[in-house]
Design a protein around this motif. Structure first.
Motif, mmCIF file in Angstrom:
data_model
loop_
_atom_site.group_PDB
_atom_site.id
_atom_site.type_symbol
_atom_site.label_atom_id
_atom_site.label_comp_id
_atom_site.label_asym_id
_atom_site.label_seq_id
_atom_site.Cartn_x
_atom_site.Cartn_y
_atom_site.Cartn_z
ATOM 1 N N GLU A 43 2.949 11.514 -0.227
ATOM 2 C CA GLU A 43 4.245 10.907 -0.465
ATOM 3 C C GLU A 43 4.592 9.901 0.632
ATOM 4 O O GLU A 43 5.134 8.844 0.341
ATOM 5 C CB GLU A 43 5.323 11.986 -0.561
ATOM 6 C CG GLU A 43 5.322 12.736 -1.886
ATOM 7 C CD GLU A 43 5.567 11.823 -3.075
ATOM 8 O OE1 GLU A 43 6.458 10.979 -3.025
ATOM 9 O OE2 GLU A 43 4.825 11.961 -4.049
ATOM 10 N N GLN A 44 4.280 10.266 1.882
ATOM 11 C CA GLN A 44 4.597 9.364 2.984
ATOM 12 C C GLN A 44 3.802 8.066 2.878
ATOM 13 O O GLN A 44 4.333 6.982 3.105
ATOM 14 C CB GLN A 44 4.309 10.043 4.333
ATOM 15 C CG GLN A 44 4.777 9.223 5.525
ATOM 16 C CD GLN A 44 6.272 9.028 5.557
ATOM 17 O OE1 GLN A 44 7.024 9.970 5.374
ATOM 18 N NE2 GLN A 44 6.718 7.803 5.777
ATOM 19 N N ARG A 45 2.538 8.175 2.510
ATOM 20 C CA ARG A 45 1.716 6.973 2.349
ATOM 21 C C ARG A 45 2.267 6.095 1.232
ATOM 22 O O ARG A 45 2.303 4.865 1.370
ATOM 23 C CB ARG A 45 0.268 7.355 2.049
ATOM 24 C CG ARG A 45 -0.439 7.933 3.244
ATOM 25 C CD ARG A 45 -1.807 8.461 2.901
ATOM 26 N NE ARG A 45 -2.662 7.384 2.432
ATOM 27 C CZ ARG A 45 -3.772 7.580 1.729
ATOM 28 N NH1 ARG A 45 -4.143 8.798 1.391
ATOM 29 N NH2 ARG A 45 -4.507 6.565 1.347
ATOM 30 N N ILE A 46 2.681 6.699 0.155
ATOM 31 C CA ILE A 46 3.254 5.940 -0.957
ATOM 32 C C ILE A 46 4.500 5.192 -0.486
ATOM 33 O O ILE A 46 4.669 4.007 -0.776
ATOM 34 C CB ILE A 46 3.571 6.855 -2.159
ATOM 35 C CG1 ILE A 46 2.273 7.403 -2.764
ATOM 36 C CG2 ILE A 46 4.400 6.116 -3.211
ATOM 37 C CD1 ILE A 46 2.472 8.503 -3.786
ATOM 38 N N GLN A 47 5.347 5.874 0.249
ATOM 39 C CA GLN A 47 6.564 5.239 0.772
ATOM 40 C C GLN A 47 6.221 4.082 1.709
ATOM 41 O O GLN A 47 6.837 3.015 1.630
ATOM 42 C CB GLN A 47 7.425 6.262 1.498
ATOM 43 C CG GLN A 47 8.088 7.260 0.595
ATOM 44 C CD GLN A 47 8.880 8.311 1.373
ATOM 45 O OE1 GLN A 47 9.131 8.167 2.557
ATOM 46 N NE2 GLN A 47 9.251 9.385 0.688
ATOM 47 N N ASN A 48 5.244 4.301 2.598
ATOM 48 C CA ASN A 48 4.860 3.254 3.551
ATOM 49 C C ASN A 48 4.297 2.029 2.842
ATOM 50 O O ASN A 48 4.688 0.897 3.148
ATOM 51 C CB ASN A 48 3.827 3.787 4.549
ATOM 52 C CG ASN A 48 4.409 4.790 5.512
ATOM 53 O OD1 ASN A 48 5.611 4.894 5.664
ATOM 54 N ND2 ASN A 48 3.542 5.541 6.156
ATOM 55 N N GLY A 108 6.230 -4.203 -0.647
ATOM 56 C CA GLY A 108 7.260 -4.523 -1.627
ATOM 57 C C GLY A 108 6.879 -4.107 -3.037
ATOM 58 O O GLY A 108 7.152 -4.830 -3.999
ATOM 59 N N LEU A 109 6.245 -2.946 -3.163
ATOM 60 C CA LEU A 109 5.797 -2.434 -4.458
ATOM 61 C C LEU A 109 6.673 -1.265 -4.896
ATOM 62 O O LEU A 109 7.326 -0.637 -4.071
ATOM 63 C CB LEU A 109 4.347 -1.949 -4.356
ATOM 64 C CG LEU A 109 3.301 -2.951 -3.879
ATOM 65 C CD1 LEU A 109 1.967 -2.254 -3.676
ATOM 66 C CD2 LEU A 109 3.173 -4.093 -4.859
ATOM 67 N N THR A 110 6.634 -0.988 -6.187
ATOM 68 C CA THR A 110 7.282 0.231 -6.664
ATOM 69 C C THR A 110 6.436 1.417 -6.209
ATOM 70 O O THR A 110 5.265 1.256 -5.824
ATOM 71 C CB THR A 110 7.380 0.262 -8.200
ATOM 72 O OG1 THR A 110 6.064 0.345 -8.750
ATOM 73 C CG2 THR A 110 8.107 -0.965 -8.740
ATOM 74 N N ALA A 111 6.985 2.599 -6.286
ATOM 75 C CA ALA A 111 6.250 3.802 -5.891
ATOM 76 C C ALA A 111 4.991 3.971 -6.743
ATOM 77 O O ALA A 111 3.926 4.318 -6.232
ATOM 78 C CB ALA A 111 7.143 5.032 -5.993
ATOM 79 N N GLU A 112 5.098 3.696 -8.028
ATOM 80 C CA GLU A 112 3.938 3.829 -8.924
ATOM 81 C C GLU A 112 2.860 2.801 -8.584
ATOM 82 O O GLU A 112 1.673 3.113 -8.567
ATOM 83 C CB GLU A 112 4.366 3.694 -10.388
ATOM 84 C CG GLU A 112 3.253 3.937 -11.374
ATOM 85 C CD GLU A 112 2.594 5.303 -11.251
ATOM 86 O OE1 GLU A 112 1.363 5.378 -11.459
ATOM 87 O OE2 GLU A 112 3.280 6.295 -10.956
ATOM 88 N N GLU A 113 3.274 1.568 -8.307
ATOM 89 C CA GLU A 113 2.308 0.526 -7.917
ATOM 90 C C GLU A 113 1.631 0.888 -6.601
ATOM 91 O O GLU A 113 0.414 0.708 -6.447
ATOM 92 C CB GLU A 113 3.006 -0.822 -7.772
ATOM 93 C CG GLU A 113 3.471 -1.425 -9.077
ATOM 94 C CD GLU A 113 4.361 -2.627 -8.883
ATOM 95 O OE1 GLU A 113 4.372 -3.491 -9.781
ATOM 96 O OE2 GLU A 113 5.072 -2.724 -7.842
#
Length: 70
Positions: free
Chosen positions: A1-6, A12-17
């Motif tokens: 989750e942290q990597r996705i947020q970073n 400047g991407l969505t969480a899914e991207e």
């Protein structure tokens, strides 16, 4: 989750991207390491130092690395 947020924040991407990009990058790296070094990227014995930056700032990570190199 942290990597996705970073990744989401930094690129400047969505969480899914961001999740898709992380998955693709990991797959590419795993394939490269297997092909050219016949090694498993997930084998912790292939690393001298592993730093989890989830609860560590970049500056603290840099200081940790510098401390190990001295």
């Amino acid at each position: 989750e942290q990597r996705i947020q970073n990744v989401s924040k930094n690129l400047g991407l969505t969480a899914e991207e961001a999740k898709q990009r992380i998955t693709k990058t990991e797959s590419d790296r795993k394939g490269f390491i297997k092909k050219y070094f016949n090694a498993d990227i997930t084998d912790i014995f292939n690393y001298d130092l592993i730093i989890n930056t989830e609860n560590l700032s970049i500056d603290d990570a840099i200081n940790t690395i510098n401390g190990v190199l001295k």
